[in-house]
Design an enzyme around this catalytic site. Structure first.
Site, PDB file in Angstrom:
ATOM      1  N   ARG A  68      29.905  -9.345 -29.279  1.00 28.18           N
ATOM      2  CA  ARG A  68      30.841  -8.199 -28.997  1.00 28.18           C
ATOM      3  C   ARG A  68      30.597  -7.048 -29.947  1.00 28.18           C
ATOM      4  NH1 ARG A  68      36.436 -11.126 -27.685  1.00 28.18           N
ATOM      5  NH2 ARG A  68      35.744 -11.445 -25.316  1.00 28.18           N
ATOM      6  N   TYR A  75      30.173  -6.088 -19.888  1.00 22.29           N
ATOM      7  CA  TYR A  75      29.942  -7.565 -20.337  1.00 22.29           C
ATOM      8  C   TYR A  75      30.691  -7.718 -21.585  1.00 22.29           C
ATOM      9  CZ  TYR A  75      25.287  -6.035 -22.149  1.00 22.29           C
ATOM     10  OH  TYR A  75      24.195  -5.317 -22.640  1.00 22.29           O
ATOM     11  N   GLU A  76      30.498  -9.010 -21.977  1.00 19.38           N
ATOM     12  CA  GLU A  76      31.134  -9.598 -23.355  1.00 19.38           C
ATOM     13  C   GLU A  76      32.476  -9.178 -23.312  1.00 19.38           C
ATOM     14  OE1 GLU A  76      29.523 -11.647 -24.657  1.00 19.38           O
ATOM     15  OE2 GLU A  76      27.729 -11.296 -24.113  1.00 19.38           O
ATOM     16  N   GLY A  77      33.129  -9.126 -22.237  1.00 20.71           N
ATOM     17  CA  GLY A  77      34.586  -8.907 -22.110  1.00 20.71           C
ATOM     18  C   GLY A  77      34.734  -7.366 -21.741  1.00 20.71           C
ATOM     19  N   GLN A 133      39.149  -5.982 -23.987  1.00 25.22           N
ATOM     20  CA  GLN A 133      39.138  -5.684 -25.483  1.00 25.22           C
ATOM     21  C   GLN A 133      40.305  -4.960 -25.879  1.00 25.22           C
ATOM     22  OE1 GLN A 133      36.526  -6.775 -27.038  1.00 25.22           O
ATOM     23  NE2 GLN A 133      35.654  -7.712 -25.246  1.00 25.22           N
TER      24      GLN A 133
END
Length: 593
Positions: free
Chosen positions: A294, A434-436, A441
């Site tokens: 992240r 991506y990555e949440g 977040q």
């Protein structure tokens, strides 16, 4: 053809003048003297501009190909990747015990920005591998570390993370991939994973997949998830590669951007897997990789904004259109360059103030990670945990916005592929997802990070803000009025938002969640405001010491003033939206949308 030049001078300013690394108590920082730091950054700049950047458009145009079950990267990628490997760049901050360079994470991030700006898609192959290294380093057995880490560090083997499935993304409790125990202590992994970046390619001889799966007799939901190492090729006892594991590529995705990185559907058909850590504790191990990723994605938001800004600036200085309303600036031509026009200036100043402030924020965050890891500082670990969703969410949202603003500078040319601006915007867009995804977040920030440890980490951040404001007031009339007073007002907005969540959010959780995205952005502006205060302070100090580069420092102060006057006031907008609560958000029934 777009160009890229590494912002070495600005990176050094932040490291030496703002973070003052040479006076730091973090182990390894004092060794980064000017000569050594110059050597690292200059060499990274060279490989970025001469090797990686020329392949950026090629990767976008050609993309990856999938033939007879094999994935091939764009022309030139393999040779460039080998240069990164040969130069030791893939293990710059990794443990020397396993073949790494042992430099601070801070330097890895500084170099990582250059590589991501020069060629984001190519940089992801070794960037993801670093995350796999970190997960195994933190949670793997001694045998696993000895077996996998050296090859991951030198990128003879690369790595991936496998979480998402066709029916489950954020809600990993719905996961169906299963892991069946075998008598020899291994597991058979079966299931399908999607959106796997760098899932397969021709850059390395083996690929180490970290796969989340459920052991059938485990607890329900996320509490029953375990983490497994699943190699593309199994290894023999002597370390040589053995037979192909039962893992295959279903297809590679056709995507909006990052065409040079292979995003794969991965099929696991009773593939051999090795448990990492304890059974049913896979989320804890995977979060080591996800949190690092992240921060890396936040860095990608900055990297594409910086790349787009550099090219927009060149275009604005070169493109002739209209006359300066206050008087001709270019009498030898039929028109003035568009950089004379106030709206173009506003656009460029938005970009410049964002990129320089974001760079300082990410490097400050990296120093917290070094403080946490190298000095076993739990407070630093808590603080970077709080800031991680802000860095990821805010910097990728605004980073994408900046690529669009840069594209706007070009007018119609910004819409034409050969000028490169379209690629920068398309590549930046994925970072918001991506990555949440960034909405997640924001929910993580408000729902989990804000109240974590009874709000200890948030209170620590407020202490940093208030201590800074108290210690630096009355430094000078200019600094107080231009920087400290706007910052004090913005901090009041942040405090008001937190108090609102504490009051209203407990009574009606939707009031907090409806304001979570605005809070993430409010927090982001506060972070950049603090960075601009620190950078301006450092530049005032340099000017007072009769620096040889007063133009640079005066430019820094002027850019900071722009941010404080034209960007920081967005905290008031976001605070107003937070205080509006959830009523207008939740009133409509689903059928009335």
């Amino acid at each position: 053809m777009p160009s890229y030049h590494a912002p070495i001078k600005d990176i050094k300013f932040i490291l030496q003048n703002v973070l003052e690394i040479n006076d730091s108590e973090i182990p390894g920082y004092s060794e980064l003297d000017n000569e050594y730091l110059n050597a690292i950054l200059e060499e990274a700049s060279k490989i970025s501009t001469e090797v990686l950047a020329p392949l950026n458009a090629i990767g976008d145009e050609h993309g990856c190909s999938f033939e007879n079950g094999l994935v091939y990267t764009p022309p030139g990628f393999k040779e460039a990747f080998n240069q990164l490997k040969d130069g030791g760049w893939t293990g710059i901050d990794c443990d020397t015990k396993f073949g790494g360079q042992g430099l601070p994470y801070l330097i890895s991030i500084a170099v990582g920005e250059m590589f991501a700006s020069a060629n984001m898609a190519l940089g992801m192959y070794h960037g993801l591998t670093h995350g796999v290294y970190s997960a195994i380093y933190s949670h793997g057995s001694d045998e696993q570390k000895a077996k996998y880490l050296p090859n991951l560090i030198n990128c003879n083997w690369t790595g991936t993370m496998n979480l998402t499935e066709p029916h489950c993304g954020t809600d990993l409790g719905l996961m169906r991939t299963k892991a069946t125990r075998e008598d020899d202590g291994t597991f058979k992994i079966s299931g399908q994973k999607i959106f796997i970046s760098a899932g397969d390619h021709d850059l390395a001889e083996n690929i180490i997949h970290l796969v989340l799966a459920k052991i059938p007799d485990g607890p329900e939901g996320v509490k029953g998830i375990s983490l497994f190492i699943v190699p593309k090729f199994l290894t023999n006892e002597d370390g040589s590669l053995g037979e192909r594991n039962q893992v295959s590529v279903g297809k590679i995705e056709r995507k909006m951007g990052i065409h040079g990185n292979a995003t794969c559907v991965m099929n696991y058909d009773e593939a051999v897997g090795y448990l990492v850590g304890e059974e049913h504790k896979g989320m804890r191990a995977m979060f080591t990789m996800m949190n690092e990723a992240r921060l890396g994605v936040g860095l990608q938001g900055l990297s594409q904004a910086e790349l787009a800004y550099q090219n927009a600036l060149l275009y604005a200085k070169d493109r002739l259109q209209g006359r300066d309303i206050t008087g001709t600036k270019n009498p030898d031509d039929l028109a003035d360059p568009i950089i004379v026009h106030p709206d173009v200036r506003r656009n460029l100043m938005d970009q410049k103030s964002f990129s320089e402030g974001s760079r300082a924020l990410i490097l400050w965050g990296a120093s917290m990670i070094d403080q946490a890891n190298r000095n076993s500082d739990s407070s630093a670990e808590g603080l970077i945990g709080l800031l991680t969703p802000v860095i990821k969410g805010f910097l990728t949202d605004k980073g994408f916005d900046m690529t669009i603003q840069a594209q706007q500078i070009y007018g119609g040319h910004g819409y034409i592929e050969e000028w490169g601006m379209s690629q920068f915007a398309r590549d930046a867009r994925i970072a918001m997802i991506y990555e949440g995804a960034n909405g997640i977040q924001a929910l993580d920030l408000v729902g989990r990070k804000l109240p974590q440890n009874q709000g200890k980490n948030m209170m620590a951040f407020f202490a940093i803000l208030k201590t800074y404001l108290e210690e630096h007031q009355n430094q000078s009339d200019d600094f107080d009025s231009v920087f400290l007073e706007p910052m004090k007002s913005a901090v009041d907005d942040l405090e008001g938002a937190v108090l609102y969540f504490m009051d209203k959010g407990i009574k009606n959780p939707n009031d907090a969640l409806a304001g979570s995205y605005d809070f993430m952005h409010l927090f982001g502006y506060i972070c950049l405001g603090l960075m601009w205060c620190k950078m301006a302070q450092a530049s005032y100090k340099a000017i007072n010491l009769q620096s040889d580069d007063n133009d640079f420092h005066q430019s820094k102060i002027s850019t900071g003033q722009y941010f404080m006057e034209r960007q920081l006031p967005f905290t008031k907008l976001h605070f107003a939206r937070i205080r509006a609560g959830s009523s207008s958000v939740m009133t409509l029934s689903a059928n009335n949308f």
